[in-house]
Design an enzyme around this catalytic site. Structure first.
Site, mmCIF file in Angstrom:
data_model
loop_
_atom_site.group_PDB
_atom_site.id
_atom_site.type_symbol
_atom_site.label_atom_id
_atom_site.label_comp_id
_atom_site.label_asym_id
_atom_site.label_seq_id
_atom_site.Cartn_x
_atom_site.Cartn_y
_atom_site.Cartn_z
ATOM 1 C CG HIS A 185 36.342 -5.049 17.848
ATOM 2 N ND1 HIS A 185 36.663 -4.192 16.821
ATOM 3 C CD2 HIS A 185 35.478 -5.964 17.330
ATOM 4 C CE1 HIS A 185 36.020 -4.571 15.723
ATOM 5 N NE2 HIS A 185 35.296 -5.639 16.003
ATOM 6 C CE LYS A 200 34.285 -8.360 4.271
ATOM 7 N NZ LYS A 200 34.124 -8.227 5.718
ATOM 8 N NE ARG A 235 27.568 -4.668 16.353
ATOM 9 C CZ ARG A 235 28.155 -4.590 15.182
ATOM 10 N NH1 ARG A 235 29.039 -3.654 14.951
ATOM 11 N NH2 ARG A 235 27.850 -5.417 14.205
ATOM 12 C CB SER A 248 35.084 -2.306 11.634
ATOM 13 O OG SER A 248 35.547 -2.891 12.828
HETATM 14 O O1 PNS Z 1 34.287 -9.282 12.083
HETATM 15 P P1 PNS Z 1 33.494 -10.143 11.148
HETATM 16 O O2 PNS Z 1 33.816 -9.773 9.712
HETATM 17 O O3 PNS Z 1 32.028 -10.098 11.439
HETATM 18 O O4 PNS Z 1 33.975 -11.669 11.377
HETATM 19 C C1 PNS Z 1 33.415 -12.745 10.651
HETATM 20 C C2 PNS Z 1 34.193 -14.047 10.884
HETATM 21 C C3 PNS Z 1 35.674 -13.837 10.628
HETATM 22 C C4 PNS Z 1 33.996 -14.510 12.302
HETATM 23 C C5 PNS Z 1 33.617 -15.104 9.906
HETATM 24 O O5 PNS Z 1 33.538 -14.558 8.630
HETATM 25 C C6 PNS Z 1 34.432 -16.379 9.847
HETATM 26 O O6 PNS Z 1 34.481 -17.132 10.794
HETATM 27 N N1 PNS Z 1 35.102 -16.623 8.702
HETATM 28 C C7 PNS Z 1 35.965 -17.775 8.508
HETATM 29 C C8 PNS Z 1 35.400 -18.762 7.475
HETATM 30 C C9 PNS Z 1 34.423 -19.696 8.131
HETATM 31 O O7 PNS Z 1 34.703 -20.398 9.074
HETATM 32 N N2 PNS Z 1 33.183 -19.680 7.583
HETATM 33 C C10 PNS Z 1 32.094 -20.473 8.091
HETATM 34 C C11 PNS Z 1 31.377 -19.753 9.204
HETATM 35 S S1 PNS Z 1 29.970 -20.633 9.742
#
Ligand code: PNS
Length: 164
Positions: free
Chosen positions: A17, A41, A94, A132
């Site tokens: 990150h 979660k 990645r 993570s």
């Molecule tokens: O680090 P992560 O868990 O891969 O991050 C995922 C994240 C936070 C980017 C994604 O889950 C997100 O944007 N969640 C917010 C809800 C949302 O907007 N959902 C629609 C996505 S198309």
């Protein structure tokens, strides 16, 4: 003035990150690192702990003139991005395996908010296998995570385990 949101769970922040943030600083004027508050979660670190760790380790980032800050959000990412007047969302990719999910999200986000672009960035190859999720798994099973997360995070993980 290019303002980017770098969203994620950051549970915990890894060196991968930080590598993305440092690279992003060469492209954007401001990056807001935003932690998703996800009540569904069960996280390893609370949002507050994650925020605090990010703010601390970010101080060691070579950020040039780029302004860095840490925040959290809930609900739709694009709604949050609009509320912060951001131009774009940054996501790290990645491997090809990340791409499918990231593409889906990027296209859905674009449909919801066409004015916000998603920019994919690649971390250094040395972090291409770091996540993570794996960091937590390896750590909880007694493996070393040295070099994968900043020393501060490693210490906080150790503190967590001894308090459990
Ligand atoms: O680090 P992560 O868990 O891969 O991050 C995922 C994240 C936070 C980017 C994604 O889950 C997100 O944007 N969640 C917010 C809800 C949302 O907007 N959902 C629609 C996505 S198309």
């Amino acid at each position: 003035m290019r303002r980017a949101i770098y969203p994620g769970s950051f549970d915990p922040v890894t060196n991968g990150h930080l590598d993305i943030i440092e690279r992003g600083c060469k492209l954007f004027d401001e990056i807001i690192i935003s932690i998703l508050v996800n009540p569904a979660k069960q996280p390893f670190f609370t949002v507050e702990e994650r925020k605090e760790m990010l703010a601390e380790v970010m101080q060691n980032i070579n950020h040039g003139n780029c302004k860095l800050s840490v925040d959290s959000f809930s609900g739709l990412l694009v709604h949050y991005a609009v509320s912060r007047q951001a131009d774009l969302i940054v996501r790290g990719i990645r491997a090809i395996s990340d791409y499918e999910y990231e593409l889906q999200m990027a296209l859905m986000n674009r449909r919801l908010e066409p004015n916000i672009e998603t920019v994919f960035m690649m971390p250094a190859e040395s972090y291409s296998y770091v996540s993570s999720r794996l960091v937590k798994e390896v750590f909880q099973l007694g493996g070393t995570v040295e070099g994968l997360v900043p020393p501060l995070v490693e210490n906080r993980m150790k503190d967590k385990l001894t308090k459990k």
